[in-house]
Design a protein around this motif. Structure first.
Motif, short mmCIF file in Angstrom:
data_model
loop_
_atom_site.label_atom_id
_atom_site.label_comp_id
_atom_site.label_asym_id
_atom_site.label_seq_id
_atom_site.Cartn_x
_atom_site.Cartn_y
_atom_site.Cartn_z
N UNK A 184 0.82 -1.21 0.00
CA UNK A 184 0.00 0.00 0.00
C UNK A 184 0.86 1.26 0.00
N UNK A 185 1.92 1.26 0.80
CA UNK A 185 2.79 2.44 0.88
C UNK A 185 3.44 2.71 -0.48
N UNK A 186 3.98 1.66 -1.12
CA UNK A 186 4.63 1.84 -2.42
C UNK A 186 3.63 2.31 -3.47
N UNK A 187 2.46 1.65 -3.52
CA UNK A 187 1.44 2.02 -4.51
C UNK A 187 1.02 3.47 -4.33
N UNK A 188 0.79 3.89 -3.09
CA UNK A 188 0.30 5.25 -2.86
C UNK A 188 1.37 6.30 -3.13
N UNK A 189 2.63 6.00 -2.86
CA UNK A 189 3.69 6.95 -3.21
C UNK A 189 3.75 7.15 -4.72
N UNK A 190 3.70 6.05 -5.45
CA UNK A 190 3.78 6.14 -6.90
C UNK A 190 2.56 6.86 -7.49
N UNK A 191 1.37 6.51 -6.97
CA UNK A 191 0.17 7.13 -7.53
C UNK A 191 -0.02 8.56 -7.06
N UNK A 192 0.50 8.91 -5.88
CA UNK A 192 0.52 10.33 -5.51
C UNK A 192 1.42 11.11 -6.46
N UNK A 193 2.54 10.50 -6.83
CA UNK A 193 3.44 11.15 -7.78
C UNK A 193 2.76 11.35 -9.13
#
Length: 222
Positions: A119-128
């Protein structure tokens, strides 16, 4: 218990957990964290549902909750729906797939940790990818928010949700057993390994697509 009755009780239990998750989303929100982030404990209920009924059921429940949020209290429209669903699906899908392969406490903890990291990785990438579109800021500004805001927020959110799942799971299953909505013998529906494989493929595809989008952004194509 007949197969049809078992199916009806399963749907009722899933609907009840979905309603509780929606209530958590509507009434237990902590908004405006860092100016635009929001915490709500809906994923706690959804992970418990996925642990009981399987990864696919958990993801379906998550989609329903995110759709209800979009048409009720969300101000971010389709972008918010995508972000919310990806976050929930990553946490719920990965956690429950790992747990359902061997239903032990150690696997539950391992699954929740893996789900949290996903979840952390996905959200960092999608926030970017999405935050510049939503907020109208340059992507460098989003990168500058990673360490002071986005990483700590998502880590705290995942950690809190993990602790709440471990604290509440047994009580929720016990309550559902007493109402007859969950089988006394197991407390979960036997999950077809094919469904687990499909969930893993879908999550992997989302991660690959996300990384490709980030690469295209870095290359200046998007």
């Amino acid at each position: 218990m007949t197969k049809s009755n078992f199916g009806i009780k399963t749907v009722c239990a899933m609907a009840m957990l979905t309603a509780v998750a929606i209530a958590c989303d509507l009434f237990l929100r902590i908004p405006n964290i860092g100016g635009f982030l929001t915490y709500e404990p809906k994923d706690v209920i959804l992970v418990i549902g996925a642990f009981i009924f399987g990864p696919l059921a958990g993801i379906v429940m998550s989609l329903v909750v995110c759709l209800v949020e979009m048409v009720t209290i969300s101000t971010t429209g389709l972008i918010g729906l995508i972000m919310n669903f990806l976050a929930s699906a990553a946490f719920i899908g990965v956690s429950s797939v790992i747990y359902h392969r061997n239903k032990k406490m150690s696997r539950a903890v391992l699954g929740l940790i893996a789900g949290s990291l996903s979840m952390i990785v996905i959200m960092l990438l999608w926030n970017y990818i999405m935050t510049p579109i939503y907020m109208g800021v340059p992507r460098q500004a989003v990168l500058d928010m990673f360490l002071p805001l986005l990483i700590p927020f998502n880590a705290l959110k995942a950690g809190l949700n993990t602790a709440l799942v471990l604290f509440l799971y047994k009580g929720v299953v016990t309550a559902l057993r007493k109402t007859g909505l969950v089988a006394e013998r197991e407390g979960y529906i036997s999950e077809n390994k094919k469904s687990n494989t499909i969930i893993l493929i879908v999550v992997s595809a989302v991660i690959v697509a996300t990384l490709l989008l980030v690469l295209l952004i870095f290359a200046g194509i998007i």
